[in-house]
Design an enzyme around this catalytic site. Sequence first.
Site, PDB file in Angstrom:
ATOM      1  N   ASN A   1      -6.559  -0.084  -0.186  1.00  0.00           N
ATOM      2  CA  ASN A   1      -5.745   0.318  -1.328  1.00  0.00           C
ATOM      3  C   ASN A   1      -5.813  -0.697  -2.478  1.00  0.00           C
ATOM      4  O   ASN A   1      -4.977  -0.708  -3.367  1.00  0.00           O
ATOM      5  CB  ASN A   1      -4.281   0.498  -0.885  1.00  0.00           C
ATOM      6  CG  ASN A   1      -3.609   1.716  -1.481  1.00  0.00           C
ATOM      7  OD1 ASN A   1      -2.491   2.055  -1.099  1.00  0.00           O
ATOM      8  ND2 ASN A   1      -4.245   2.390  -2.393  1.00  0.00           N
TER       9      ASN A   1
ATOM     10  N   THR B   1       0.837  -1.203   0.000  1.00  0.00           N
ATOM     11  CA  THR B   1       0.000   0.000   0.000  1.00  0.00           C
ATOM     12  C   THR B   1       0.870   1.250   0.000  1.00  0.00           C
ATOM     13  O   THR B   1       2.086   1.187   0.210  1.00  0.00           O
ATOM     14  CB  THR B   1      -0.923   0.051   1.242  1.00  0.00           C
ATOM     15  OG1 THR B   1      -0.128   0.318   2.390  1.00  0.00           O
ATOM     16  CG2 THR B   1      -1.670  -1.259   1.429  1.00  0.00           C
ATOM     17  N   CYS B   2       0.237   2.412  -0.208  1.00  0.00           N
ATOM     18  CA  CYS B   2       0.984   3.663  -0.317  1.00  0.00           C
ATOM     19  C   CYS B   2       1.260   4.292   1.052  1.00  0.00           C
ATOM     20  O   CYS B   2       1.693   5.437   1.133  1.00  0.00           O
ATOM     21  CB  CYS B   2       0.228   4.637  -1.202  1.00  0.00           C
ATOM     22  SG  CYS B   2      -0.047   3.960  -2.838  1.00  0.00           S
ATOM     23  N   ASP B   3       0.968   3.563   2.128  1.00  0.00           N
ATOM     24  CA  ASP B   3       1.113   4.088   3.476  1.00  0.00           C
ATOM     25  C   ASP B   3       2.513   3.773   4.016  1.00  0.00           C
ATOM     26  O   ASP B   3       2.954   2.622   3.979  1.00  0.00           O
ATOM     27  CB  ASP B   3       0.031   3.417   4.347  1.00  0.00           C
ATOM     28  CG  ASP B   3       0.001   3.947   5.759  1.00  0.00           C
ATOM     29  OD1 ASP B   3       0.942   4.670   6.146  1.00  0.00           O
ATOM     30  OD2 ASP B   3      -0.963   3.633   6.472  1.00  0.00           O
ATOM     31  N   ASP B   4       3.196   4.806   4.510  1.00  0.00           N
ATOM     32  CA  ASP B   4       4.526   4.602   5.101  1.00  0.00           C
ATOM     33  C   ASP B   4       4.504   3.598   6.244  1.00  0.00           C
ATOM     34  O   ASP B   4       5.501   2.938   6.531  1.00  0.00           O
ATOM     35  CB  ASP B   4       5.041   5.932   5.669  1.00  0.00           C
ATOM     36  CG  ASP B   4       6.063   6.567   4.741  1.00  0.00           C
ATOM     37  OD1 ASP B   4       6.170   6.102   3.582  1.00  0.00           O
ATOM     38  OD2 ASP B   4       6.750   7.508   5.176  1.00  0.00           O
TER      39      ASP B   4
END
Length: 401
Positions: A365, A325-328
Amino acid sequence: MHIYPDARSVVHDISPDEPVILNRPHAAARAAHFFAEKFPGKSLYAVKANPSPELLRVLWANGISHFDVASIAEVRLVRQTLPDATLCFMHPVKTAKAIAEAYNVHGVRTFSLDTVEELEKIVSACSDADGTPPGDLRLLVRLRVSSEYSELSLASKFGVDLADAAALLQQTRQHCDWLGVCFHVGSQAMTPFAYVQALERVRAAVAEASVVIDVVDVGGGFPSEYPGMEPPPLEDYFSVIFRHFEALPIAYNAELWCEPGRALCAEYSSLVVRVEKRRGEELFINDGAYGALFDAAHIEWRFPVNALEDDLTQPVAEFSFYGPTCDDADFMKGPFMLPEDIQAGDYIEIGMLGAYGAAMKTGFNGFGNADQYVVEDEPMSSLYRGDRADPRASDNVVSLR
Ligand SMILES: *Cc1c(COP(=O)(O)O)cnc(C)c1O
């Protein structure tokens, strides 16, 4: 469902573009047998650890007849999957509607509680239309105990404090012919001493309340084996629990129960992921914090890993993972030990994900998909294979005597 010998053959055959869950029914069957035969009482499977219907059927077929459910959806699922199973609704905070449906539609008689309000809610939700209270309730009072010997605390949320336990036990006794005490020492309890401490609290509460106790339920918390976490043999837990249970001031025919989740299903599943990108010692893989690797991300749990390519020849090095996913925050620190020359396109098997792994997957996501296959090889580690046939008496246990 297609059956494969192992993870390598899955990768060889289908080169999966998305993560794949590999299930080992034989490993879950072995765990169920172990608890059914060796635990000196009844073992309830805690469904939240992995609610897969296939797994529920394997456990049922191998001696697990009672199921610890915590939501009305779990009640319906288990009842639909196993019509003859005994369901115990062990969440101490339930809705009146859920209690009434469980009691009236699904035959649930066993409920836990940790407040007078919940006791009243259960009694009124199970009363008939004329307001006649039910005569067949089996109620367990959940006691708050310490989680200090466990990797994952369950101490702060549920359970009546010892100071209020006696009064609640006495009040509960007035509404049922069958009364129990339960607790949960926290998940992945690394020493049997966790249960000794909790059983000491049970002793204090029961002695003060002077009520007849029909069951003592020691909850879950039985460990599995992960890198850096090698627990004593489960037989040690069972014998310590039994000894302290027998010394309690309770009816001679009182029952002993436990509610294993993790220990019954950790070995059931592994996960095959693909490396999509390498950046130094960080591997970007296609499952993560919002998928089956929730615990690896959020509590830095270290799962065992295996590279699945034959041509990786280098010695192992330490890697961390990023999920898709694009989450850090979709980051798993590890360290995960993999060959130094691993690269994008290579596949990795991550083991011991049957408990709190597959069950945690979300679709965040757009990354929720995972096909499932049955494989026939052994899990990456096992507490049940008999390779610890000569259980060493752990230091933890010896110090109790
Ligand atoms: C989660 C839970 C379990 C199972 O715990 P494990 O640590 O997986 O064995 C058992 N009982 C209750 C009430 C739970 O909430």
